[in-house]
Design a protein around this motif. Structure first.
Motif, short mmCIF file in Angstrom:
data_model
loop_
_atom_site.label_atom_id
_atom_site.label_comp_id
_atom_site.label_asym_id
_atom_site.label_seq_id
_atom_site.Cartn_x
_atom_site.Cartn_y
_atom_site.Cartn_z
N GLU A 66 -3.38 -1.34 3.41
CA GLU A 66 -4.66 -1.43 2.70
C GLU A 66 -4.56 -0.83 1.30
OE1 GLU A 66 -8.78 1.05 2.98
OE2 GLU A 66 -7.90 0.44 4.88
N LEU A 67 -3.94 0.34 1.19
CA LEU A 67 -3.82 0.99 -0.12
C LEU A 67 -2.91 0.20 -1.05
CD1 LEU A 67 -3.65 4.71 1.00
CD2 LEU A 67 -5.58 3.52 -0.11
N ARG A 68 -1.85 -0.38 -0.50
CA ARG A 68 -0.96 -1.21 -1.32
C ARG A 68 -1.75 -2.40 -1.88
NH1 ARG A 68 0.86 -6.23 -1.20
NH2 ARG A 68 2.85 -6.66 -2.17
N THR A 69 -2.52 -3.05 -1.02
CA THR A 69 -3.32 -4.21 -1.44
C THR A 69 -4.34 -3.81 -2.50
OG1 THR A 69 -3.02 -5.22 0.73
CG2 THR A 69 -4.84 -6.04 -0.62
N ARG A 70 -5.02 -2.71 -2.26
CA ARG A 70 -6.04 -2.22 -3.20
C ARG A 70 -5.41 -1.85 -4.54
NH1 ARG A 70 -9.98 -0.54 -5.81
NH2 ARG A 70 -11.25 1.27 -5.41
N ALA A 71 -4.27 -1.17 -4.49
CA ALA A 71 -3.59 -0.79 -5.73
C ALA A 71 -3.17 -2.02 -6.51
CB ALA A 71 -2.37 0.08 -5.41
N ARG A 72 -2.51 -2.95 -5.84
CA ARG A 72 -2.05 -4.17 -6.51
C ARG A 72 -3.19 -4.95 -7.13
NH1 ARG A 72 3.08 -6.51 -4.99
NH2 ARG A 72 4.54 -4.78 -5.08
N SER A 73 -4.32 -5.06 -6.41
CA SER A 73 -5.45 -5.83 -6.94
C SER A 73 -6.10 -5.12 -8.13
CB SER A 73 -6.48 -6.11 -5.85
OG SER A 73 -7.14 -4.92 -5.47
N SER A 74 -5.83 -3.83 -8.28
CA SER A 74 -6.35 -3.07 -9.42
C SER A 74 -5.32 -2.91 -10.53
CB SER A 74 -6.80 -1.68 -8.94
OG SER A 74 -7.84 -1.80 -8.01
#
Length: 111
Positions: A66-74
């Motif tokens: 989840e954090l990887r996805t959130r980081a990448r999308s930001s």
């Protein structure tokens, strides 16, 4: 009370979240809050050092994805450092080694 310890450290001028103890369902909210705070604050990279991690369950694995996805999308770079063999094995068995940026280990000739 959870048995996860979080500390903020620096690595070559980059902030690092160092974890030690157990990343389980009880610890997920703490890690999520700390990491999302860094993402929201506009950090260039979210680096998480798992060197002190002694246990990783499915909810802990889920929050890392989840954090990887959130980081990448930001637009924030995501990196895991010093992943111990136990958690690395869980990540690999779950088929998430590539997703989380772990090197794929060579096949064990004894298996």
């Amino acid at each position: 009370m959870t048995s996860l310890s979080l500390s903020a450290q620096g690595d070559n001028g980059r902030p690092v979240l160092a974890l030690s103890g157990e990343l389980d369902i009880a610890a997920v909210p703490r890690l999520r809050e700390e990491a999302e705070g860094r993402i929201t604050a506009g950090c260039a990279a979210l680096t998480i050092d798992l060197g002190g991690l002694t246990f990783l369950d499915s909810s802990g694995l889920g929050v890392l994805v989840e954090l990887r996805t959130r980081a990448r999308s930001s637009g924030v770079e995501f990196e895991l450092l010093n992943v111990p063999s136990g958690p690395a094995r869980i990540i690999s068995i779950a088929g998430l080694a590539e997703t989380l940026g772990l090197a794929t280990p060579e096949p064990d000739e004894t298996s």
